[in-house]
Design a protein around this motif. Structure first.
Motif, PDB file in Angstrom:
ATOM      1  N   ARG A  97      -7.220   7.145  -5.285  1.00 52.63           N
ATOM      2  CA  ARG A  97      -6.115   8.014  -4.878  1.00 52.63           C
ATOM      3  C   ARG A  97      -5.272   7.269  -3.840  1.00 52.63           C
ATOM      4  NH1 ARG A  97     -10.712  11.992  -2.593  1.00 52.63           N
ATOM      5  NH2 ARG A  97     -11.199  10.960  -0.619  1.00 52.63           N
ATOM      6  N   VAL A  98      -4.154   7.879  -3.436  1.00 56.47           N
ATOM      7  CA  VAL A  98      -3.327   7.227  -2.429  1.00 56.47           C
ATOM      8  C   VAL A  98      -4.126   7.081  -1.146  1.00 56.47           C
ATOM      9  CG1 VAL A  98      -1.148   8.046  -3.399  1.00 56.47           C
ATOM     10  CG2 VAL A  98      -2.345   9.432  -1.684  1.00 56.47           C
ATOM     11  N   LEU A  99      -3.716   6.128  -0.313  1.00 56.94           N
ATOM     12  CA  LEU A  99      -4.420   5.920   0.949  1.00 56.94           C
ATOM     13  C   LEU A  99      -4.278   7.140   1.851  1.00 56.94           C
ATOM     14  CD1 LEU A  99      -3.476   2.254   1.962  1.00 56.94           C
ATOM     15  CD2 LEU A  99      -5.735   3.110   1.319  1.00 56.94           C
ATOM     16  N   GLU A 100      -5.358   7.467   2.491  1.00 53.26           N
ATOM     17  CA  GLU A 100      -5.313   8.524   3.501  1.00 53.26           C
ATOM     18  C   GLU A 100      -4.577   8.019   4.738  1.00 53.26           C
ATOM     19  OE1 GLU A 100      -9.728  10.438   2.738  1.00 53.26           O
ATOM     20  OE2 GLU A 100      -9.537   8.434   3.625  1.00 53.26           O
ATOM     21  N   THR A 101      -4.028   8.942   5.515  1.00 48.09           N
ATOM     22  CA  THR A 101      -3.583   8.589   6.857  1.00 48.09           C
ATOM     23  C   THR A 101      -4.824   8.468   7.740  1.00 48.09           C
ATOM     24  OG1 THR A 101      -3.360  10.894   7.540  1.00 48.09           O
ATOM     25  CG2 THR A 101      -1.420   9.832   6.553  1.00 48.09           C
ATOM     26  N   VAL A 102      -4.643   7.967   8.935  1.00 50.81           N
ATOM     27  CA  VAL A 102      -5.778   7.846   9.858  1.00 50.81           C
ATOM     28  C   VAL A 102      -6.401   9.209  10.113  1.00 50.81           C
ATOM     29  CG1 VAL A 102      -6.451   7.275  12.220  1.00 50.81           C
ATOM     30  CG2 VAL A 102      -4.909   5.756  10.956  1.00 50.81           C
ATOM     31  N   HIS A 142      -1.513  -5.824  -9.199  1.00 51.08           N
ATOM     32  CA  HIS A 142      -2.490  -4.803  -9.596  1.00 51.08           C
ATOM     33  C   HIS A 142      -1.746  -3.705 -10.354  1.00 51.08           C
ATOM     34  CE1 HIS A 142      -5.847  -6.455  -7.337  1.00 51.08           C
ATOM     35  NE2 HIS A 142      -5.035  -6.625  -6.312  1.00 51.08           N
ATOM     36  N   HIS A 143      -2.441  -3.052 -11.281  1.00 49.62           N
ATOM     37  CA  HIS A 143      -1.777  -2.087 -12.162  1.00 49.62           C
ATOM     38  C   HIS A 143      -2.463  -0.722 -12.127  1.00 49.62           C
ATOM     39  CE1 HIS A 143       0.635  -5.304 -13.930  1.00 49.62           C
ATOM     40  NE2 HIS A 143      -0.468  -6.021 -13.941  1.00 49.62           N
ATOM     41  N   ASN A 144      -1.621   0.325 -12.173  1.00 44.51           N
ATOM     42  CA  ASN A 144      -2.077   1.706 -12.318  1.00 44.51           C
ATOM     43  C   ASN A 144      -3.060   2.124 -11.232  1.00 44.51           C
ATOM     44  OD1 ASN A 144      -1.785   4.118 -13.895  1.00 44.51           O
ATOM     45  ND2 ASN A 144      -3.880   3.836 -14.640  1.00 44.51           N
ATOM     46  N   MET A 145      -2.826   1.664 -10.009  1.00 42.53           N
ATOM     47  CA  MET A 145      -3.657   2.072  -8.870  1.00 42.53           C
ATOM     48  C   MET A 145      -2.821   2.963  -7.956  1.00 42.53           C
ATOM     49  SD  MET A 145      -5.724  -1.470  -8.034  1.00 42.53           S
ATOM     50  CE  MET A 145      -6.847  -0.628  -6.890  1.00 42.53           C
ATOM     51  N   PRO A 146      -3.275   4.170  -7.660  1.00 43.35           N
ATOM     52  CA  PRO A 146      -2.475   5.109  -6.871  1.00 43.35           C
ATOM     53  C   PRO A 146      -2.049   4.587  -5.506  1.00 43.35           C
ATOM     54  CG  PRO A 146      -4.346   6.224  -7.871  1.00 43.35           C
ATOM     55  CD  PRO A 146      -4.555   4.761  -8.104  1.00 43.35           C
ATOM     56  N   SER A 147      -2.842   3.687  -4.921  1.00 43.62           N
ATOM     57  CA  SER A 147      -2.556   3.226  -3.561  1.00 43.62           C
ATOM     58  C   SER A 147      -1.925   1.837  -3.511  1.00 43.62           C
ATOM     59  CB  SER A 147      -3.848   3.218  -2.737  1.00 43.62           C
ATOM     60  OG  SER A 147      -4.774   2.301  -3.281  1.00 43.62           O
ATOM     61  N   VAL A 148      -1.535   1.293  -4.667  1.00 42.28           N
ATOM     62  CA  VAL A 148      -0.997  -0.070  -4.707  1.00 42.28           C
ATOM     63  C   VAL A 148       0.302  -0.090  -5.518  1.00 42.28           C
ATOM     64  CG1 VAL A 148      -1.394  -2.445  -5.462  1.00 42.28           C
ATOM     65  CG2 VAL A 148      -3.285  -1.119  -4.484  1.00 42.28           C
ATOM     66  N   ALA A 149       1.409  -0.480  -4.882  1.00 35.44           N
ATOM     67  CA  ALA A 149       2.704  -0.549  -5.575  1.00 35.44           C
ATOM     68  C   ALA A 149       3.079  -1.970  -5.959  1.00 35.44           C
ATOM     69  CB  ALA A 149       3.799   0.056  -4.702  1.00 35.44           C
ATOM     70  N   SER A 150       2.181  -2.927  -5.730  1.00 32.22           N
ATOM     71  CA  SER A 150       2.468  -4.318  -6.062  1.00 32.22           C
ATOM     72  C   SER A 150       2.061  -4.591  -7.504  1.00 32.22           C
ATOM     73  CB  SER A 150       1.729  -5.266  -5.113  1.00 32.22           C
ATOM     74  OG  SER A 150       2.060  -6.602  -5.385  1.00 32.22           O
ATOM     75  N   SER A 186       6.896   5.396  -3.851  1.00 33.03           N
ATOM     76  CA  SER A 186       6.898   3.961  -4.100  1.00 33.03           C
ATOM     77  C   SER A 186       8.082   3.292  -3.411  1.00 33.03           C
ATOM     78  CB  SER A 186       6.941   3.679  -5.607  1.00 33.03           C
ATOM     79  OG  SER A 186       5.760   4.113  -6.240  1.00 33.03           O
ATOM     80  N   ALA A 187       9.238   3.954  -3.413  1.00 33.33           N
ATOM     81  CA  ALA A 187      10.424   3.385  -2.767  1.00 33.33           C
ATOM     82  C   ALA A 187      10.175   3.169  -1.280  1.00 33.33           C
ATOM     83  CB  ALA A 187      11.631   4.299  -2.976  1.00 33.33           C
ATOM     84  N   GLN A 188       9.531   4.128  -0.648  1.00 33.82           N
ATOM     85  CA  GLN A 188       9.237   3.994   0.780  1.00 33.82           C
ATOM     86  C   GLN A 188       8.196   2.895   1.033  1.00 33.82           C
ATOM     87  OE1 GLN A 188       8.196   8.130   1.245  1.00 33.82           O
ATOM     88  NE2 GLN A 188      10.076   8.574   2.384  1.00 33.82           N
ATOM     89  N   ALA A 189       7.216   2.789   0.149  1.00 35.22           N
ATOM     90  CA  ALA A 189       6.199   1.749   0.305  1.00 35.22           C
ATOM     91  C   ALA A 189       6.806   0.365   0.164  1.00 35.22           C
ATOM     92  CB  ALA A 189       5.085   1.942  -0.727  1.00 35.22           C
ATOM     93  N   VAL A 190       7.699   0.201  -0.817  1.00 31.33           N
ATOM     94  CA  VAL A 190       8.355  -1.091  -1.008  1.00 31.33           C
ATOM     95  C   VAL A 190       9.266  -1.409   0.177  1.00 31.33           C
ATOM     96  CG1 VAL A 190      10.029  -2.345  -2.422  1.00 31.33           C
ATOM     97  CG2 VAL A 190       8.181  -1.066  -3.521  1.00 31.33           C
ATOM     98  N   PRO A 231       0.813  -1.222   0.000  1.00 29.33           N
ATOM     99  CA  PRO A 231       0.000   0.000   0.000  1.00 29.33           C
ATOM    100  C   PRO A 231       0.843   1.268   0.000  1.00 29.33           C
ATOM    101  CG  PRO A 231       0.008  -1.020   2.169  1.00 29.33           C
ATOM    102  CD  PRO A 231       0.675  -1.989   1.239  1.00 29.33           C
ATOM    103  N   VAL A 232       0.324   2.290  -0.672  1.00 29.99           N
ATOM    104  CA  VAL A 232       0.989   3.593  -0.752  1.00 29.99           C
ATOM    105  C   VAL A 232       0.065   4.635  -0.125  1.00 29.99           C
ATOM    106  CG1 VAL A 232       2.023   5.317  -2.270  1.00 29.99           C
ATOM    107  CG2 VAL A 232       2.093   2.891  -2.902  1.00 29.99           C
ATOM    108  N   ARG A 233       0.582   5.375   0.858  1.00 30.77           N
ATOM    109  CA  ARG A 233      -0.241   6.352   1.573  1.00 30.77           C
ATOM    110  C   ARG A 233       0.231   7.779   1.299  1.00 30.77           C
ATOM    111  NH1 ARG A 233       3.141   4.381   5.929  1.00 30.77           N
ATOM    112  NH2 ARG A 233       4.090   6.066   7.166  1.00 30.77           N
TER     113      ARG A 233
END
Length: 345
Positions: free
Chosen positions: A264-269, A48-56, A21-25, A14-16
């Motif tokens: 969009r990217v995941l929100e923080t809490v 998954h492809h081309n999703m702002p919140s998914v780097a996998s 992306s480097a930090q998410a990985v 997940p990308v927040r």
């Protein structure tokens, strides 16, 4: 009689907010190492492809990185979306992974595209890999090419041609079929392969899929009896209130996906708590919350144990969907680590 319940991890990387992306990985690699140290059974990466919140996006690359950073845990794909790839390429990639981490590689294969129609078109521009109707044959081709003896191509005009995924294989990955429909359950049963229903995503149809798989299973050289486990979205925290907060970013993201709203990217809490959900989103969130496992460690572990017993499995693959607070480091995922710690403890 069920054996002791074991746990695994499904990771979408997940990308927040404010995260690269480097930090998410990097966060996911640390989580894989943590899962290895905790003694979990396996760690799978989705496609998954081309999703702002998914780097996998590329399971084989992430699997190689995770395998190099771990010692004993099985690493694999959950899964490779086969219509996006030529079977030979998949076989070669996973033969190489098996050579890198012998006896630790799982090849989970799915039939869905893993993205929207535009990305699906881009993925398939270079050939006919998107021939979904040939999915069963492609699965068989991959299994054959991964064996030490390889596969044999027979020409209609006569003659044969040998194809191996790697020159001298000493072993082969375990192939799993993944899906969220009757089709995938029946195909896995007819081929005598392990099977996983995408319960974390689908939410309905689990009982029927497992019944079809088990009742129609035909033993094979790979497997003598049905083998399956359950996937589940899980958030565990020291308190139920914290767990509910950490679950909210992913719940809101999934509600947007199911409501066909821009991703969009995941929100923080904090961002999720400050945002307002419309009536449609709130209805979707409430429905998903009932199917997810959210709460204190003891409550979640108890619920997962009951869930496994109800469906006759001895393994649960956790999708740790705990969100992050603003103050937490961008290259780590304390909430996801905490979920594993509390469930496995």
């Amino acid at each position: 009689m069920m054996t002791a319940l074991s746990f695994s991890v499904l990771d979408l990387v997940p990308v927040r907010s404010r995260q690269t992306s480097a930090q998410a990985v990097a966060s996911s690699m640390a989580l894989a190492q943590h899962a290895d140290a905790l003694g979990l059974a396996r760690y799978w990466f989705a496609e998954h492809h081309n999703m702002p919140s998914v780097a996998s996006t590329t399971p084989s690359v992430l699997i190689a990185a995770a395998a190099a950073r771990t010692q004993r845990i099985r690493v694999g794909s959950g899964g490779v979306m086969l219509p996006n790839h030529a079977p030979l390429i998949v076989a070669e990639q996973f033969a190489a992974l098996e050579a890198l981490a012998p006896g630790r590689i799982d090849l989970g294969i799915g039939r869905a595209p893993g993205s929207d129609p535009v990305i699906t078109h881009l993925l398939r521009q270079s050939g006919t890999t998107g021939d979904v109707e040939r999915f069963p044959a492609h699965v068989q081709d991959i299994a054959a090419m991964l064996q030490p003896d390889g596969a044999t191509v027979r020409f209609t005009s006569g003659g044969e041609y040998g194809v191996k995924a790697t020159p001298v294989a000493s072993g082969s990955p375990t192939i799993w079929l993944l899906g969220s429909s009757d089709y995938s359950a029946q195909l896995a049963a007819s081929h005598g392969l392990p099977y996983v229903f995408a319960n974390h995503f689908a939410g309905v149809g689990l009982e029927r899929a497992l019944d079809l798989y088990r009742s129609q299973f035909r033993p094979s050289e790979a497997l003598t009896e049905p083998l399956t486990f359950l996937t589940a979205n899980v958030v565990a925290a020291p308190s139920a209130d914290e767990a509910a907060e950490r679950a909210l970013p992913q719940l809101r993201a999934m509600a947007r996906l199911r409501g066909n709203k821009p991703m969009r990217v995941l929100e923080t809490v904090e961002e999720a708590l400050a945002a307002a959900s419309d009536a449609q989103e709130q209805t979707l969130i409430d429905a998903m919350r009932q199917r997810w496992f959210i709460g204190s460690g003891d409550d979640v572990r108890s619920s997962l144990t009951s869930f496994a017993a109800q469906h006759g499995v001895d393994e649960i693959m956790i999708s740790p969907v705990a969100g992050a607070y603003d103050s937490e480091p961008l290259d780590a995922s304390p909430g996801r680590m905490q979920t594993l710690d509390l469930v496995v403890a």
